[in-house]
Design an enzyme around this catalytic site. Structure first.
Site, short mmCIF file in Angstrom:
data_model
loop_
_atom_site.label_atom_id
_atom_site.label_comp_id
_atom_site.label_asym_id
_atom_site.label_seq_id
_atom_site.Cartn_x
_atom_site.Cartn_y
_atom_site.Cartn_z
N CYS A 103 0.71 -1.15 -0.13
CA CYS A 103 0.00 0.14 -0.03
C CYS A 103 0.72 1.39 0.16
CB CYS A 103 -0.82 0.05 1.20
SG CYS A 103 -2.03 1.62 1.30
N GLY A 104 0.75 2.09 -0.99
CA GLY A 104 1.66 3.09 -1.34
C GLY A 104 1.27 4.28 -0.50
N GLY A 268 -0.80 3.88 -4.74
CA GLY A 268 0.89 4.10 -4.60
C GLY A 268 1.07 2.88 -5.45
#
Length: 347
Positions: A103-104, A268
């Site tokens: 998870c960006g 992201g």
């Protein structure tokens, strides 16, 4: 007589569970960072701890992500011990339907939180934070100027293309063209023109429905294959791409992931997958920034740090940057007698 101080001084009964969090957002996408209150997990890899959470403590995820404490688009991060002693922290991501691989937007928000709270020693001109996450090791950075954050960015895990210009028959939508790529999670990338609409907010309901159906159809007919880690082998979301509202941006996208969640940020891991696609098509070269807009108007920049061979895949190492803000902290109580203590969703 009403006594306000009684409310301020209230302590819950000893059999109530208390969980504390810090709240933030990246480009409008929420992040609930879970602090004290979770049970201690067994020693092992990040992936094994994620499996332990799913099997034994998933009621805590639903209690914090779902209503009444959260909502259908809530997103969370649990801080744990890192897998590698040289890393600073371990992170497990969660959402309305389970646990993410990468998870960006969370990495960006966590970097902001760690700097703002002095949880890590701040070094100028750049502070580095190493995070162990399910998809691998992430090197996150904050550029510091006059003791303030000037920029946040991270180097993502190797990202690669699995399918280019593939097609799938989708109920109610017909034949859909798509690309399939990995950027910490697997995404199907679809031009919004395939639906005959735009990325305007008025079409969000239709976009959510299409994203869910496309994901389901592709999952039935295509196998997502990571060359090193089989636990990554799952289609996470559908990304719809269209023209940006801003002339300096390459494009705009909307990501529908998990159980019909709509990402408010440009995503992201999603822009990492998109960079891999554009690189494979010859449209993006090393160190060239690609700016991508989200539904809220927030922007992520993604560029290619280097290209590598990942077993039998030609991959890139993307660098992603964006902005995050800390919005508050919360203390949640779970009353064991509450029939809705584990949360619920109405959609």
């Amino acid at each position: 007589m009403f006594e306000l101080n009684k409310l301020k001084q209230f302590n819950p009964p000893s059999d109530w569970l208390e969980i504390r969090t810090i709240e933030a957002h990246t480009g409008g996408e929420p992040l609930r960072v879970i602090l004290p209150g979770y049970p201690k997990l067994k020693n092992g890899s990040i992936l094994s701890k994620r499996e332990e959470l799913s099997k034994n403590y998933d009621f805590l995820r639903t209690a914090l992500m779902w209503e009444p404490r959260g909502h259908s688009d809530m997103y969370g991060a649990l801080l744990i011990e890192p897998e590698d002693s040289s890393s600073d922290v371990g992170v497990i991501f969660m959402h309305n339907d389970g646990y993410s691989t990468g998870c960006g937007h969370a990495i960006i928000a966590l970097t902001k939180i760690f700097i703002e709270t002095n949880a890590v020693p701040i070094k100028e001109p750049v502070t580095k934070i190493v995070m162990d996450v399910p998809s691998g090791k992430i090197n996150a950075y904050a550029k510091i100027k006059d003791e303030q954050i000037d920029k946040i960015f991270f180097n993502n895990v190797p990202s690669f293309v699995q399918e280019l210009e593939a097609t799938i028959e989708v109920p109610d939508f017909g034949l859909i063209n798509f690309d399939l790529a990995y950027g910490g999670a697997f995404y199907a990338v679809v031009d919004i023109s395939e639906l005959g609409i735009s990325l305007d907010k008025k079409y969000l309901d239709e976009i959510i429905i299409a994203g869910k159906k496309i994901k389901k159809a592709i999952s039935k007919n295509y196998d997502c294959i990571h060359p090193l880690e089989p636990k990554m082998n799952e289609l996470y979301g559908t990304i719809f791409v269209g023209p940006s509202d801003r002339s300096h941006c390459h494009s705009k996208n909307i990501c529908i992931f998990a159980n019909s969640e709509l990402d408010r940020s440009p995503t992201g891991t999603g822009v990492s997958a998109r960079a891999a696609i554009e690189f494979s098509k010859g449209n993006l070269v090393k160190n060239e920034p690609m700016l991508i807009e989200s539904i809220t108007g927030s922007i992520f920049s993604v560029s290619i740090e280097k290209s590598i061979n990942l077993v039998d895949k030609k991959a890139i190492v993307p660098q992603v940057s964006g902005q995050a803000w800390v919005t508050g902290n919360s203390t949640f109580w779970i009353d064991p007698n509450d029939p809705l203590r584990n949360g619920f969703l109405l959609k």
